[in-house]
Design a protein around this motif. Structure first.
Motif, short mmCIF file in Angstrom:
data_model
loop_
_atom_site.label_atom_id
_atom_site.label_comp_id
_atom_site.label_asym_id
_atom_site.label_seq_id
_atom_site.Cartn_x
_atom_site.Cartn_y
_atom_site.Cartn_z
N SER A 270 77.87 36.97 54.81
CA SER A 270 76.54 36.61 55.29
C SER A 270 76.56 36.38 56.80
O SER A 270 77.62 36.28 57.42
CB SER A 270 76.06 35.34 54.59
OG SER A 270 76.88 34.23 54.98
N THR A 325 71.08 37.37 55.74
CA THR A 325 71.46 36.83 54.43
C THR A 325 72.10 35.47 54.60
O THR A 325 72.69 35.16 55.65
CB THR A 325 72.45 37.74 53.69
OG1 THR A 325 73.64 37.88 54.48
CG2 THR A 325 71.86 39.09 53.40
N ASN A 329 72.18 34.74 48.70
CA ASN A 329 71.61 36.08 48.59
C ASN A 329 72.52 37.03 47.82
O ASN A 329 72.10 38.11 47.42
CB ASN A 329 71.33 36.68 49.96
CG ASN A 329 70.07 36.15 50.60
OD1 ASN A 329 70.12 35.50 51.64
ND2 ASN A 329 68.92 36.39 49.98
#
Length: 361
Positions: A270, A325, A329
């Motif tokens: 992320s 993200t 997610n």
């Protein structure tokens, strides 16, 4: 009442799992396994053996009259105990999660496995600490629709809730292993790695008994999220039967003495992971950030040194990060509530946008 109803419909909506886009229909079976060779080290009861629930999703055929599988336990008392444990973890009343009973999957219980191929490759899935195998159901259905057999493990006592066939529901009781000390993370990680090894061994028997020999034991991969991603790496590193793997936004444990992995392995990260990594490597971490971590400065510095070892290994493998993200997610939890975005648990990425546009190598 109108305001409450409006809030619930917007922020806690009933939803269906995204429809898989592969050529196959999807079947699913759930199994209760007991590892007679291992005691339950995470309970106070002596001589208990390690019990696991696993769920398999697979290419299916002949769905006439087959029942579409619910996501959560159908039995009323089991369901209520199940959501109570999740609600406690989220700090919510159980009634706020009652809508979970209406969530529909795209899988059919105990459907016949497709005869289109002689065998189907396997992907073992390991969830994050304190979540559940069910938070990866849409990933598993998607894989099955494309010709894989997905095998998701509930790591007992490290899930928010795990329901067993006899009505027992276990909760999250292993927090003491996750207090930021690397030795304890390694101890719990070894238990999870042994879970994965045991499940893979059990697939041989399940292949004979329930899957008509269609599980391709020569082609097994493993993926996981967060602590489960670390487990996917650890299991792939040590188990020659695992041919490839993916770590979704997880760090690593047991890194001492490890070199770059010698088989295909992908790290998917992320934006926050990359931000933390850049700060750790540059040393630009403020005293306020250390204080907010809940660790002493000595503990924090020790953690950073461990992280640097992890980054050295990660940088030698394949890695992508997905812009906009956050940690969750990479799970189905992003579907459950828009509140998660406001809490910073999920990012700004639009689920309907082509993800490849957000990927950076």
């Amino acid at each position: 009442m109108l305001a409450v109803s409006l809030f619930l419909s917007v922020y806690l909506p009933v939803f269906n799992l995204p429809k898989p886009d592969g050529a196959y229909s999807v079947g699913t079976k759930t199994f209760h396994l007991t590892d007679r060779g291992r005691e339950k080290t995470l309970t106070k009861t002596p001589h208990d053996k390690r019990e696991l629930m696993i769920q398999l999703w697979y290419p299916a055929q002949g769905l006439n009259g087959q029942k579409q599988a619910p996501l959560f336990p159908e039995d009323s008392s089991t369901f209520h105990e199940y959501i109570e444990r999740f609600a406690d973890g989220f700090g919510l009343p159980a009634v706020a999660l009652d809508y979970w009973r209406y969530i529909k999957t795209n899988s059919y219980e105990n459907a016949t496995i497709s005869s289109a191929e002689d065998r189907y490759p396997v992907v073992v899935i390991s969830h994050g600490f304190g979540t559940s195998r069910l938070l990866h159901a849409s990933q598993a259905e998607h894989l099955a629709s494309h010709g894989y057999i997905a095998v998701a493990i509930d790591h007992t006592y490290s899930t928010m809730a795990t329901a067993f066939p006899d009505g027992r529901v276990t909760g999250l009781t292993t927090e003491q292993f996750m207090n930021g000390v690397s030795e304890n993370s390694s101890k719990l990680g070894n238990i999870w790695t042994q879970d994965a090894d045991f499940v893979i061994r059990q697939l041989d028997q399940l292949n004979r008994d329930a899957f008509e020999g269609k599980i391709d034991m020569d082609n097994i991969g493993m993926m996981g999220h967060s602590f489960g991603g670390a487990t996917a790496f650890n299991a792939a590193y040590s188990n020659p039967g695992i041919k490839a793997g993916i770590n979704m936004d997880g760090s690593l444990y047991n890194v001492n003495g490890k070199q770059a992995i010698s088989k295909p392995f992908l790290f998917m990260e992320s934006s926050s992971f990359m931000n933390i990594k850049n700060k750790a490597l540059s040393g630009k971490i403020s005293d306020e950030e250390i204080k907010n971590s809940g660790l002493t400065k000595e503990e924090f510095n020790k953690m950073i040194e461990e992280r640097k070892k992890e980054y050295k290994i990660i940088d030698q493998a394949s890695m992508v990060y997905i812009e906009e993200t956050e940690h969750y997610n990479f799970t189905d939890l992003q579907l459950y509530s828009k509140l998660l975005k406001q809490l910073g648990m999920t990012g700004d990425i639009e689920l309907k946008s082509p993800a490849i546009k957000k990927v950076r190598f």
